[in-house]
Design an enzyme around this catalytic site. Structure first.
Site, PDB file in Angstrom:
ATOM      1  CE  LYS A 159      -2.392  -2.517   3.405  1.00 51.39           C
ATOM      2  NZ  LYS A 159      -2.897  -2.560   4.784  1.00 51.39           N
ATOM      3  N   GLY A 160       2.151   1.041   0.296  1.00 47.98           N
ATOM      4  CA  GLY A 160       3.028   2.197   0.529  1.00 47.98           C
ATOM      5  C   GLY A 160       3.147   3.169  -0.628  1.00 47.98           C
ATOM      6  CD  GLU A 171       8.155  -0.676  -3.206  1.00 44.64           C
ATOM      7  OE1 GLU A 171       7.434   0.152  -2.622  1.00 44.64           O
ATOM      8  OE2 GLU A 171       8.356  -1.813  -2.753  1.00 44.64           O
ATOM      9  CG  ASP A 202      15.477  -1.235   4.728  1.00 43.60           C
ATOM     10  OD1 ASP A 202      16.668  -0.896   4.735  1.00 43.60           O
ATOM     11  OD2 ASP A 202      14.903  -1.675   5.742  1.00 43.60           O
ATOM     12  CG  PHE A 243      11.005   2.181  10.648  1.00 47.11           C
ATOM     13  CD1 PHE A 243      11.056   1.044   9.846  1.00 47.11           C
ATOM     14  CD2 PHE A 243       9.768   2.734  10.937  1.00 47.11           C
ATOM     15  CE1 PHE A 243       9.893   0.467   9.363  1.00 47.11           C
ATOM     16  CE2 PHE A 243       8.594   2.156  10.457  1.00 47.11           C
ATOM     17  CZ  PHE A 243       8.663   1.024   9.660  1.00 47.11           C
ATOM     18  CG  ASP A 284       2.898   0.629   7.413  1.00 43.81           C
ATOM     19  OD1 ASP A 284       3.703   0.412   6.491  1.00 43.81           O
ATOM     20  OD2 ASP A 284       2.497  -0.261   8.185  1.00 43.81           O
TER      21      ASP A 284
HETATM   22  P1  IMP Z   1      13.002  -4.166   1.548  1.00 47.27           P
HETATM   23  O1  IMP Z   1      12.568  -5.495   0.997  1.00 47.27           O
HETATM   24  O2  IMP Z   1      13.843  -4.319   2.774  1.00 47.27           O
HETATM   25  O3  IMP Z   1      13.657  -3.282   0.501  1.00 47.27           O
HETATM   26  O4  IMP Z   1      11.721  -3.437   2.101  1.00 47.27           O
HETATM   27  C1  IMP Z   1      10.666  -3.186   1.290  1.00 47.27           C
HETATM   28  C2  IMP Z   1       9.398  -2.835   2.033  1.00 47.27           C
HETATM   29  O5  IMP Z   1       9.529  -2.769   3.445  1.00 47.27           O
HETATM   30  C3  IMP Z   1       8.941  -1.462   1.615  1.00 47.27           C
HETATM   31  O6  IMP Z   1       8.208  -1.485   0.430  1.00 47.27           O
HETATM   32  C4  IMP Z   1       8.129  -1.021   2.824  1.00 47.27           C
HETATM   33  O7  IMP Z   1       6.827  -1.521   2.723  1.00 47.27           O
HETATM   34  C5  IMP Z   1       8.846  -1.656   3.985  1.00 47.27           C
HETATM   35  N1  IMP Z   1       9.820  -0.719   4.603  1.00 47.27           N
HETATM   36  C6  IMP Z   1      11.171  -0.715   4.490  1.00 47.27           C
HETATM   37  N2  IMP Z   1      11.732   0.305   5.176  1.00 47.27           N
HETATM   38  C7  IMP Z   1      10.698   0.987   5.736  1.00 47.27           C
HETATM   39  C8  IMP Z   1      10.629   2.169   6.565  1.00 47.27           C
HETATM   40  O8  IMP Z   1      11.612   2.824   6.936  1.00 47.27           O
HETATM   41  N3  IMP Z   1       9.381   2.554   6.935  1.00 47.27           N
HETATM   42  C9  IMP Z   1       8.251   1.878   6.570  1.00 47.27           C
HETATM   43  N4  IMP Z   1       8.275   0.781   5.787  1.00 47.27           N
HETATM   44  C10 IMP Z   1       9.486   0.339   5.375  1.00 47.27           C
HETATM   45 MG    MG Z   2       6.526  -0.807  -0.401  1.00 48.40          MG
END
Ligand code: IMP
Ligand code: MG
Length: 179
Positions: free
Chosen positions: A42-43, A98, A102, A151, A158
């Site tokens: 949903k982000g 996106e 992260d 974060f 969220d």
């Molecule tokens: P990744 O797989 O670690 O790159 O994370 C991807 C997903 O994790 C993102 O699309 C977000 O939904 C969530 N996410 C990662 N970092 C944050 C943050 O700092 N705040 C909120 N959601 C996050």
């Molecule tokens: Mg996301």
């Protein structure tokens, strides 16, 4: 929500100014080509809505929902499709939209999944990129902001399904994580 916030990292004005720049790049890069924006629920709702309106290029929009995080703040590394595309992306130019990258785990998986469907191209646009994302083999064509490894919430992002509707990007006060 004021008492829950620690600091604002990116203001509403900075977001719209940067999105206008990114949209101009996308307009130029996709001139004369079909474009399908794929938002990751949903982000990415906020960035998708604002980016799409900043584009002059005609585009279609579709959505996917994947889950890689639980209710907490660390990646589970496990990606699951919760909602798939309604569009056949064969021979289409796909631009994934996106909120944040992260660890990059979610996006690496998603790019692989979409590539297997025979699109003409797959590129990535993210509002925020965090430092860990630079360690994975992931070519990110458009980045709104490179932010430190904290974060963040707001503008779609969220913590436990809250704070998505903040119009800016910020960090939460420690006490929020303790309750
Ligand atoms: P990744 O797989 O670690 O790159 O994370 C991807 C997903 O994790 C993102 O699309 C977000 O939904 C969530 N996410 C990662 N970092 C944050 C943050 O700092 N705040 C909120 N959601 C996050
Ligand atoms: Mg996301």
């Amino acid at each position: 929500m004021g008492a829950d916030l620690e600091k604002i990292l990116v203001t509403e004005d900075q977001i719209s100014a940067r999105l206008a720049e990114v949209a101009a790049e996308i307009d130029a890069d996709y001139a004369g080509r079909d474009l399908l924006l794929v938002g990751v629920l949903k982000g990415a709702v906020m960035v998708m809505a604002d980016l799409a309106r900043a584009l002059h290029h005609p585009c279609s929009m579709d959505w996917m929902a994947v889950s890689s995080y639980g209710a907490g703040t660390t990646s589970s590394g496990v990606v699951r499709i919760l909602k798939d595309l309604e569009t056949d992306i064969k021979d289409r130019n796909v631009l994934i939209v996106e909120d944040v990258i992260d660890s990059g785990l979610t996006l690496s998986w998603l790019v692989g999944n979409l590539r297997s469907r025979g699109p003409a191209s797959v590129e990535i646009c993210t509002m925020v990129r965090k430092p860990l994302a630079l360690d994975v083999d992931l070519r990110v064509r458009y980045v709104g902001f490179d932010l430190p490894n904290e974060f963040i919430v707001g503008y779609g992002l969220d913590y436990a399904e809250k704070y998505r509707n903040l119009p800016f990007i910020g960090t939460l006060a420690q006490h929020v994580y303790q309750r």
